[in-house]
Design a protein around this motif. Structure first.
Motif, short mmCIF file in Angstrom:
data_model
loop_
_atom_site.label_atom_id
_atom_site.label_comp_id
_atom_site.label_asym_id
_atom_site.label_seq_id
_atom_site.Cartn_x
_atom_site.Cartn_y
_atom_site.Cartn_z
N LEU A 80 0.82 -1.21 0.00
CA LEU A 80 0.00 0.00 0.00
C LEU A 80 0.86 1.27 0.00
O LEU A 80 0.31 2.37 -0.06
N VAL A 81 2.18 1.11 0.09
CA VAL A 81 3.08 2.27 0.16
C VAL A 81 3.39 2.81 -1.22
O VAL A 81 3.32 4.00 -1.49
N LYS A 82 3.77 1.90 -2.12
CA LYS A 82 4.09 2.29 -3.49
C LYS A 82 4.17 1.03 -4.32
O LYS A 82 4.59 -0.02 -3.83
N GLU A 83 3.83 1.15 -5.59
CA GLU A 83 3.70 -0.05 -6.42
C GLU A 83 5.01 -0.82 -6.58
O GLU A 83 5.01 -2.04 -6.65
N ASP A 84 6.15 -0.13 -6.61
CA ASP A 84 7.42 -0.85 -6.80
C ASP A 84 7.80 -1.68 -5.60
O ASP A 84 8.63 -2.59 -5.71
N LEU A 85 7.20 -1.42 -4.44
CA LEU A 85 7.52 -2.21 -3.26
C LEU A 85 6.92 -3.61 -3.32
O LEU A 85 7.25 -4.46 -2.47
N ALA B 194 6.70 -18.65 -0.18
CA ALA B 194 6.02 -18.79 -1.46
C ALA B 194 4.77 -17.92 -1.54
O ALA B 194 4.49 -17.29 -2.57
N TRP B 195 4.04 -17.84 -0.43
CA TRP B 195 2.85 -17.00 -0.41
C TRP B 195 3.21 -15.53 -0.57
O TRP B 195 2.55 -14.79 -1.31
N LEU B 196 4.25 -15.09 0.11
CA LEU B 196 4.66 -13.70 -0.03
C LEU B 196 5.08 -13.39 -1.47
O LEU B 196 4.71 -12.34 -2.03
N MET B 197 5.83 -14.27 -2.08
CA MET B 197 6.24 -14.04 -3.46
C MET B 197 5.04 -14.01 -4.39
O MET B 197 4.95 -13.17 -5.29
N ALA B 198 4.09 -14.92 -4.17
CA ALA B 198 2.91 -14.96 -5.03
C ALA B 198 2.06 -13.71 -4.87
O ALA B 198 1.60 -13.11 -5.86
N ILE B 199 1.85 -13.30 -3.62
CA ILE B 199 1.05 -12.09 -3.37
C ILE B 199 1.72 -10.87 -3.98
O ILE B 199 1.07 -10.00 -4.57
N GLY B 200 3.04 -10.77 -3.85
CA GLY B 200 3.76 -9.65 -4.45
C GLY B 200 3.61 -9.62 -5.95
O GLY B 200 3.40 -8.55 -6.54
N CYS B 201 3.71 -10.77 -6.59
CA CYS B 201 3.56 -10.84 -8.06
C CYS B 201 2.16 -10.43 -8.50
O CYS B 201 1.99 -9.64 -9.43
N VAL B 202 1.15 -10.96 -7.83
CA VAL B 202 -0.23 -10.64 -8.19
C VAL B 202 -0.52 -9.16 -7.96
O VAL B 202 -1.14 -8.48 -8.80
N SER B 203 -0.05 -8.64 -6.83
CA SER B 203 -0.27 -7.22 -6.53
C SER B 203 0.38 -6.33 -7.58
O SER B 203 -0.24 -5.37 -8.06
N ALA B 204 1.62 -6.62 -7.95
CA ALA B 204 2.31 -5.81 -8.95
C ALA B 204 1.55 -5.81 -10.26
O ALA B 204 1.37 -4.75 -10.89
#
Length: 430
Positions: A170-175, A196-206
């Protein structure tokens, strides 16, 4: 006792940074248009409206520029005190929280006095100082979150690592890339499912934010910053190497012994791949988020091997080197000669009017006025006042009256013309 010492370091750091940012505001030393942009966005949130930033262009929704809804957390405080200094001090508070967290975890792991030294070095690090000098930016929210996630990593509290990492989205998209990196580090630590969940959530969010959310709000229907990536990491390699060397050098290089240092890679990657030179150095706010990463990595290295605590004196020497000529070192309590006139110009512009201005006065005029920057006002809006800092030489027209009559027509009255500042009033407000 450790908490008291950490709190003292954080409080002293906050006092120093508050003094620095408030002095720069009083002395009319803006670094850019950014603080005014964030103030307009936060003002919108405080009224439960959309974060419209007319400085970026009439009716511009800032969520079409960067995805930073976390800025709304400043809105309740801004509603109580609608002033640019509310925004400036919000950044100071966020940085102070990160100082407390880093100092506290450092003392728990490295011992009271070694840890306190780490906390002090972090508090005066160039990334924090330059961020305060650059005025408020949304990434200030990332500093405490990364400090908290890093402290949890050092203490192997994996659920807390995940909990403190997710708000970075929620801070900035590149994060989102940073969240992916944190997931990778957690995965390497043996926490395969959480990582794995963190990586997946980061990918989907980006993907969602960059491909759908931001374009949905952007006036041109696209993500503007894609074009700034030049994919030329070899441009000015000396400057980029110096930035990385200094960043790990302030930890005595010991940060390189911790896997947590990998979390800094996405930030360096997008900065060095971009075609904008001011991303490549140690100035501005671009090093703010790597500071908690490298200092937590130093603490983690000490936790893993113990002997890296002897890198702390080296860290102190490098930090002392970077302090010379730093914003805190060059802070002055003497107002520049033109500051009094600048205050008169701001006071002469009534609240509630439409005003066009340049960067020299933008931060001070954004409150309670519909404020436009001369570079993005366009042709569909006619201001009632025009205020320029001609002497600063930052893009204002040399003859404001000619500019105003040519662009907008009508009659324009000179209200103030002194010390390089010119304030005009349009006939529509006479």
């Amino acid at each position: 006792m450790n908490r008291l010492i950490a709190g003292t370091i954080a409080t002293l750091g906050a006092a120093a940074f508050a003094t620095l940012t408030l002095l720069r505001f009083r002395q009319f030393q803006p670094t850019s248009w950014d603080n005014a942009i964030f103030e307009q966005a936060i003002a919108g949130y405080s009224r439960f409206d959309a974060p419209i930033v007319d400085i970026k262009g009439p009716g511009y929704n800032i969520l079409g520029d960067h995805f930073s809804p976390i800025d709304a957390l400043v809105a309740p405080f801004y509603r109580l005190w609608p002033d640019p200094r509310t925004v400036l001090l919000a950044q100071v508070v966020l940085i102070a929280i990160s100082i407390y967290v880093v100092a506290a975890v450092a003392m728990r792991i490295a011992g009271r006095w070694w840890g306190a030294a780490i906390g002090v070095f972090y508090a005066v690090s160039f990334g924090l100082q330059e961020a305060v000098k650059a005025d408020f930016h949304e990434v200030a929210f990332g500093a405490p979150l990364l400090a908290l996630a890093g402290a949890a990593y050092v203490e192997r509290r994996w659920s807390a690592v995940v909990a403190w990492s997710l708000p970075l989205l929620l801070v900035k998209e590149d994060l989102a890339l940073t969240v992916i990196a944190i997931g990778g580090v957690v995965w390497l630590a043996g926490e395969r499912k959480r990582g794995a969940w963190l990586m997946a959530i980061g990918c989907v969010s980006a993907a969602i934010v960059v491909l759908a959310v931001i374009p949905g709000f952007a006036p041109n229907g696209s993500y503007e910053y894609t074009s700034s990536v030049g994919f030329n990491p070899l441009a000015d390699p000396g400057r980029k190497f110096a930035t990385v060397a200094l960043t790990v050098g302030i930890t005595g290089l010991a940060a390189l012994l911790s896997p947590w240092i990998l979390v800094a890679i996405p930030t360096f990657a997008w900065r060095f791949a971009a075609d904008k030179e001011f991303y490549w150095g140690t100035e501005w706010h671009y090093s703010l988020l790597v500071m908690p990463i490298v200092f937590v990595a130093l603490v983690d290295a000490i936790e893993r091997f113990a002997w890296p605590k002897f890198a702390i004196p080296i860290a102190g020497v490098v930090t002392g080197f970077t302090f010379v000529g730093s914003p805190l070192a060059e802070m002055t309590f003497t107002d520049p000669p033109r500051a009094a006139t600048a205050r008169q110009v701001v006071a002469a512009v009534p609240e509630g009017v439409r005003v066009e201005t340049d960067i020299g006065l933008l931060t001070h005029l954004a409150t309670n006025r519909t404020t436009y920057w001369t570079g993005t006002i366009g042709d569909d809006v006619t201001p009632q006042y025009i205020a320029f800092d001609i002497a600063a030489g930052i893009g204002s027209p040399p003859d404001p009256v000619v500019y105003a009559t040519t662009k907008y027509g009508g009659e324009w009255t000179i209200v103030i013309d002194r010390d390089g500042y010119v304030l005009l009033r349009g006939e529509s407000y006479s």
